[in-house]
Design a protein around this motif. Structure first.
Motif, PDB file in Angstrom:
ATOM      1  N   LEU A 356      -8.371  10.878   3.883  1.00 23.39           N
ATOM      2  CA  LEU A 356      -7.962  11.094   5.243  1.00 23.39           C
ATOM      3  C   LEU A 356      -7.616  12.443   5.423  1.00 23.39           C
ATOM      4  N   GLY A 357      -7.149  13.045   6.492  1.00 25.46           N
ATOM      5  CA  GLY A 357      -6.753  14.232   6.846  1.00 25.46           C
ATOM      6  C   GLY A 357      -7.339  14.999   8.433  1.00 25.46           C
ATOM      7  N   MET A 358      -7.702  16.185   8.362  1.00 28.43           N
ATOM      8  CA  MET A 358      -8.322  16.503   9.693  1.00 28.43           C
ATOM      9  C   MET A 358      -9.865  16.216   9.564  1.00 28.43           C
ATOM     10  N   PRO A 359     -10.397  16.041  10.667  1.00 25.36           N
ATOM     11  CA  PRO A 359     -12.017  15.957  10.835  1.00 25.36           C
ATOM     12  C   PRO A 359     -12.602  17.367  10.581  1.00 25.36           C
ATOM     13  N   GLY A 378     -19.624   3.557  -0.326  1.00 29.71           N
ATOM     14  CA  GLY A 378     -19.188   4.041   0.491  1.00 29.71           C
ATOM     15  C   GLY A 378     -19.350   3.220   1.885  1.00 29.71           C
ATOM     16  N   THR A 379     -18.539   3.332   2.688  1.00 26.32           N
ATOM     17  CA  THR A 379     -18.727   2.415   3.907  1.00 26.32           C
ATOM     18  C   THR A 379     -18.969   3.578   4.832  1.00 26.32           C
ATOM     19  N   MET A 380     -17.749   3.795   5.742  1.00 26.68           N
ATOM     20  CA  MET A 380     -17.805   4.549   6.936  1.00 26.68           C
ATOM     21  C   MET A 380     -16.510   4.700   7.428  1.00 26.68           C
ATOM     22  N   GLU A 381     -16.173   5.626   8.467  1.00 23.87           N
ATOM     23  CA  GLU A 381     -15.050   5.674   9.172  1.00 23.87           C
ATOM     24  C   GLU A 381     -14.490   4.140   9.820  1.00 23.87           C
ATOM     25  N   LEU A 382     -13.566   3.631   9.279  1.00 24.16           N
ATOM     26  CA  LEU A 382     -13.289   2.403   9.595  1.00 24.16           C
ATOM     27  C   LEU A 382     -12.105   2.334  10.502  1.00 24.16           C
ATOM     28  N   PRO A 383     -12.190   1.623  11.585  1.00 18.28           N
ATOM     29  CA  PRO A 383     -11.261   1.692  12.461  1.00 18.28           C
ATOM     30  C   PRO A 383      -9.867   0.814  12.371  1.00 18.28           C
ATOM     31  N   PHE A 436     -14.424  -0.823  -6.011  1.00 24.44           N
ATOM     32  CA  PHE A 436     -13.864   0.241  -5.111  1.00 24.44           C
ATOM     33  C   PHE A 436     -14.641   0.397  -3.799  1.00 24.44           C
ATOM     34  N   PHE A 437     -14.132   0.744  -2.764  1.00 26.93           N
ATOM     35  CA  PHE A 437     -14.704   1.172  -1.621  1.00 26.93           C
ATOM     36  C   PHE A 437     -13.986   2.291  -0.945  1.00 26.93           C
ATOM     37  N   VAL A 438     -14.792   2.958   0.168  1.00 27.67           N
ATOM     38  CA  VAL A 438     -13.966   4.273   0.697  1.00 27.67           C
ATOM     39  C   VAL A 438     -14.172   3.938   2.247  1.00 27.67           C
ATOM     40  N   ASP A 439     -12.680   4.031   2.627  1.00 29.05           N
ATOM     41  CA  ASP A 439     -12.588   4.081   4.238  1.00 29.05           C
ATOM     42  C   ASP A 439     -12.381   5.461   4.542  1.00 29.05           C
ATOM     43  N   LYS A 440     -13.164   6.061   4.915  1.00 31.48           N
ATOM     44  CA  LYS A 440     -13.146   7.706   5.341  1.00 31.48           C
ATOM     45  C   LYS A 440     -12.752   7.667   6.808  1.00 31.48           C
ATOM     46  N   LEU A 441     -11.529   7.460   7.504  1.00 28.96           N
ATOM     47  CA  LEU A 441     -11.424   7.526   8.612  1.00 28.96           C
ATOM     48  C   LEU A 441     -10.190   8.940   8.635  1.00 28.96           C
ATOM     49  N   PRO A 442     -10.672  10.102   8.991  1.00 29.88           N
ATOM     50  CA  PRO A 442      -9.626  11.128   8.849  1.00 29.88           C
ATOM     51  C   PRO A 442      -8.332  10.625   9.696  1.00 29.88           C
ATOM     52  N   ASN A 443      -8.088  10.278  10.710  1.00 28.68           N
ATOM     53  CA  ASN A 443      -6.935  10.120  11.402  1.00 28.68           C
ATOM     54  C   ASN A 443      -6.109   9.142  10.894  1.00 28.68           C
ATOM     55  N   ASN A 444      -6.324   8.362   9.717  1.00 24.38           N
ATOM     56  CA  ASN A 444      -5.499   7.544   9.028  1.00 24.38           C
ATOM     57  C   ASN A 444      -4.241   8.248   8.384  1.00 24.38           C
ATOM     58  N   TRP A 445      -4.203   9.748   8.275  1.00 23.93           N
ATOM     59  CA  TRP A 445      -3.339  10.406   7.806  1.00 23.93           C
ATOM     60  C   TRP A 445      -1.981  10.123   8.760  1.00 23.93           C
ATOM     61  N   LEU A 446      -1.934   9.551  10.116  1.00 22.57           N
ATOM     62  CA  LEU A 446      -0.834   9.288  10.743  1.00 22.57           C
ATOM     63  C   LEU A 446      -0.338   8.021  10.266  1.00 22.57           C
ATOM     64  N   TYR A 447      -1.247   7.264   9.511  1.00 17.11           N
ATOM     65  CA  TYR A 447      -0.715   5.702   8.953  1.00 17.11           C
ATOM     66  C   TYR A 447      -0.384   5.871   7.553  1.00 17.11           C
ATOM     67  N   ALA A 554     -26.554   5.451   3.722  1.00 18.06           N
ATOM     68  CA  ALA A 554     -26.359   5.834   5.223  1.00 18.06           C
ATOM     69  C   ALA A 554     -25.148   6.599   5.398  1.00 18.06           C
ATOM     70  N   VAL A 555     -25.358   7.635   6.471  1.00 12.84           N
ATOM     71  CA  VAL A 555     -24.105   8.462   6.585  1.00 12.84           C
ATOM     72  C   VAL A 555     -23.935   8.568   8.224  1.00 12.84           C
ATOM     73  N   ARG A 556     -22.843   8.165   8.958  1.00 12.61           N
ATOM     74  CA  ARG A 556     -22.844   8.275  10.245  1.00 12.61           C
ATOM     75  C   ARG A 556     -22.180   9.559  11.008  1.00 12.61           C
ATOM     76  N   THR A 557     -21.371  10.118  10.072  1.00 10.95           N
ATOM     77  CA  THR A 557     -20.812  11.480  10.748  1.00 10.95           C
ATOM     78  C   THR A 557     -21.440  12.582  11.140  1.00 10.95           C
ATOM     79  N   ALA A 558     -20.888  13.544  11.631  1.00 11.06           N
ATOM     80  CA  ALA A 558     -21.511  14.962  11.997  1.00 11.06           C
ATOM     81  C   ALA A 558     -22.105  15.661  10.770  1.00 11.06           C
ATOM     82  N   SER A 559     -21.386  15.292   9.588  1.00 11.07           N
ATOM     83  CA  SER A 559     -21.918  16.063   8.486  1.00 11.07           C
ATOM     84  C   SER A 559     -22.925  15.207   7.818  1.00 11.07           C
ATOM     85  N   SER A 560     -23.601  14.426   8.227  1.00  6.73           N
ATOM     86  CA  SER A 560     -24.670  13.578   7.772  1.00  6.73           C
ATOM     87  C   SER A 560     -25.983  14.429   6.945  1.00  6.73           C
TER      88      SER A 560
END
Length: 603
Positions: A356-359, A378-383, A436-447, A554-560
């Motif tokens: 998590l952190g900033m995009p 690796g998965t993706m940005e999970l909501p 293990f798996f990765v949940d890479k949603l940056p905005n999770n810092w709030l949670y 597969a990578v969905r983000t702008a950094s793909s």
């Protein structure tokens, strides 16, 4: 038998039929059908016929009658008024008409469906889902309602459920391109890339003049690393619709495409067309900003980025104070005493690794490194974490951070249930048996505090990048959805400062709980930082983590495309070229900027 229905008012004839249902349903059905034979456009008569047919056990005929009642809605003055109000987005006019209709006719499926659409438009997606399920309970063959349900499920990030409903819809309507397009998009969100690409290939062949289908095809091809094919798909979209701004931005967003003079001229020509939409216009500004950046015309580049951001910000409702209040609410509530009283609760599974952190802070790079380890998927940005938090907070007021009040009142077993729910919801994203798996949603810092409580054995990684570099990278990045803070320099600066403030609090009340990766340190000495990271996770070092760019996942983000190359400094310190225009950002960052470790000067 009752006198012919045209000899007495229709309402009286239908009322008589209703009275007969309990004692003589066969006679009631005959009465209703006589009304229909004389006045076939009365929806109430068809609904009553459906009710009687169900009483007689003739279910298939009842469903047909319900569907006929839906079709007759176009002849009803009240329903026409409601429909016109919905079309004009005058929901305050449509709502009382529909509610009044349902008070009188609780099984009017057309009215229920319209009320569901109204609920969806104002963001009450669970209410919309409930209403649509009621429609389908009454009329399982109502394909339009089922398609609406699939859309509502998709918007709730329940992609597998959406696919299941779309399969049913497409069975009855296999040639519907819109439904196939939505199914392909949903498949892409649950890792069904091959099936999604096959669908897009079929659709683009059948509808070669549909520019947005080519664009969606390009998005999916980019995700799986087929960059040349994705560029070809984007170019095919532009051949159909040269002014489609999102496609130009999609090409720019690959980060590896360099626009030539012909491309720039085409974008400027499209921008000069007064008929293009606001959405096309701001996408074009972002793309032209990237073109000017590549040409090192910093003033022109910033001008386009500034215009694109201003136009996008005018379309959204964002208040930076909401985030500040949210952060204050968490800090005030997650005290050492609060956390100590809940020690040992939550679900004990260690599977999840949250980044998590900033995009635009290097989180995709960290995910790619970890996904190159034999024990991590690796998965993706999970909501799912924000979805769970917002749902739990719904009964505690529609205010920022309302989930905190919900958590404060929760018994220990509920926290464990939420941890189990999160693992169940994300199971669809796991395609291997890796532990293990990765949940890479940056905005999770709030949670981050919620994550700790419901999954105390999960790992949390904070991806941190230099404030100016990170914030300006957000400012020049148009996000497909979310990240409303990114469209003004002062907003993005405040968001970064709030993020740092909360993470400092988590470090204080839960020392050692979060592992921080400084992006500049990772770029400077990848092996040392990767070893530190793996030590935190309790995983052995593997050389593959340093060869992350060879990973074909597969990578969905702008950094793909960036993470498919070895670590480099290409994107670092870009903000320095734009320093003359970044005063509002520096002011908003304040002490956060001066406290950040110094980075090497631009090379």
């Amino acid at each position: 038998m009752q006198a012919p229905s045209d000899a007495i008012p229709v309402p009286d004839a239908l009322a008589y039929a209703r009275r007969l249902i309990g004692s003589d349903p066969t006679r009631a059905l005959a009465q209703v059908r006589e009304v229909i034979s004389v006045t076939p456009h009365v929806g109430e008569a068809h609904r009553l016929a459906a009710l009687v047919l169900r009483r007689l056990g003739r279910v298939a005929e009842a469903e047909d009658a319900d569907l006929e009642a839906v079709r007759m809605a176009v002849h009803d003055p009240d329903m026409l008024t409601a429909a016109q109000a919905m079309l004009a987005n005058e929901l305050h006019i449509a709502e009382p008409i529909l509610k009044g209709r349902l008070k009188a006719e609780p099984t009017d499926c057309a009215a229920i469906r319209m009320l569901a659409e109204l609920a969806a438009r104002i963001g009450r997606l669970p209410d919309a889902e409930h209403l649509l399920r009621r429609v389908l309970e009454l009329t399982p063959g109502f394909g339009a309602a089922r398609a609406n349900l699939a859309t509502v499920l998709y918007k709730q990030n329940r992609f597998a459920d959406a696919v299941a409903e779309l399969d049913n819809v497409l069975t009855d309507d296999p040639d519907n391109a819109a439904h196939s397009n939505l199914k392909a998009a949903a498949l892409g969100r649950i890792g069904g890339y091959d099936e999604a690409i096959a669908l897009y290939e079929e659709l683009t062949q059948r509808f070669p003049d549909h520019a947005k289908l080519h664009m969606s095809h390009g998005h999916m091809l980019k995700t799986v690393g087929r960059q040349e094919d994705s560029i070809a798909a984007y170019r095919a979209a532009l051949a159909v619709q040269p002014g489609l701004g999102e496609v130009w931005w999609s090409l720019a967003n690959l980060k590896t495409v360099r626009f030539d003079e012909t491309d720039v001229a085409a974008m400027e020509a499209a921008l000069g067309d007064p008929a293009i939409s606001v959405e096309d216009r701001f996408h074009l500004h972002f793309a032209l900003g990237k073109a000017a950046e590549d040409a090192k015309d910093w003033a022109a580049s910033f001008g386009h980025y500034a215009q694109g951001n201003a136009q996008r910000k005018a379309q959204i409702d964002y208040d930076a104070d909401d985030i500040s209040r949210h952060v204050k609410h968490v800090i005030d509530s997650f005290t050492p005493e609060f956390l100590a009283a809940r020690a040992g609760v939550g679900h004990d599974a260690p599977d999840a690794i949250f980044i998590l952190g900033m995009p635009r802070a290097g989180s995709t790079l960290i995910e790619q490194i970890l996904a190159s380890h034999s024990m991590v998927e690796g998965t993706m940005e999970l909501p799912d974490i924000p979805s769970i938090a917002m749902r739990e907070g719904r009964d505690h007021g529609d205010v920022p951070g309302s989930w905190v009040a919900a958590v404060r009142d929760m018994p220990a077993e509920r926290l464990a249930e939420l941890g189990a729910e999160y693992l169940a919801r994300t199971r669809v994203q796991r395609k291997s048996d890796k532990p293990f798996f990765v949940d890479k949603l940056p905005n999770n810092w709030l949670y981050s505090g919620l994550i700790h409580l419901i999954l105390p054995n999960a790992k949390i990684i904070d991806a941190r990048r230099h404030p100016m570099d990170c914030c300006f990278s957000n400012f020049k990045q148009h996000f497909a959805q979310g990240q409303a803070f990114s469209y003004a320099l002062d907003d993005v600066g405040r968001y970064y400062a709030d993020y740092v403030r909360l993470m400092q609090h988590i470090d204080t009340v839960l020392p050692g709980r979060v592992h921080r990766v400084i992006h500049e340190a990772l770029v400077a000495d990848p092996e040392a930082e990767v070893r530190r990271l793996l030590d935190y996770l309790g995983l052995p070092f593997e050389e593959g983590c340093l060869r992350f760019h060879e990973n074909a996942r597969a990578v969905r983000t702008a950094s793909s495309e960036q993470v498919r190359r070895p670590i480099n400094r290409d994107g670092m310190d870009r903000w320095r070229h734009y320093a003359p225009w970044l005063g509002p950002l520096e002011t908003a960052l304040g002490d956060v900027l001066t406290a950040y470790p110094q980075v090497p000067p631009l090379r």
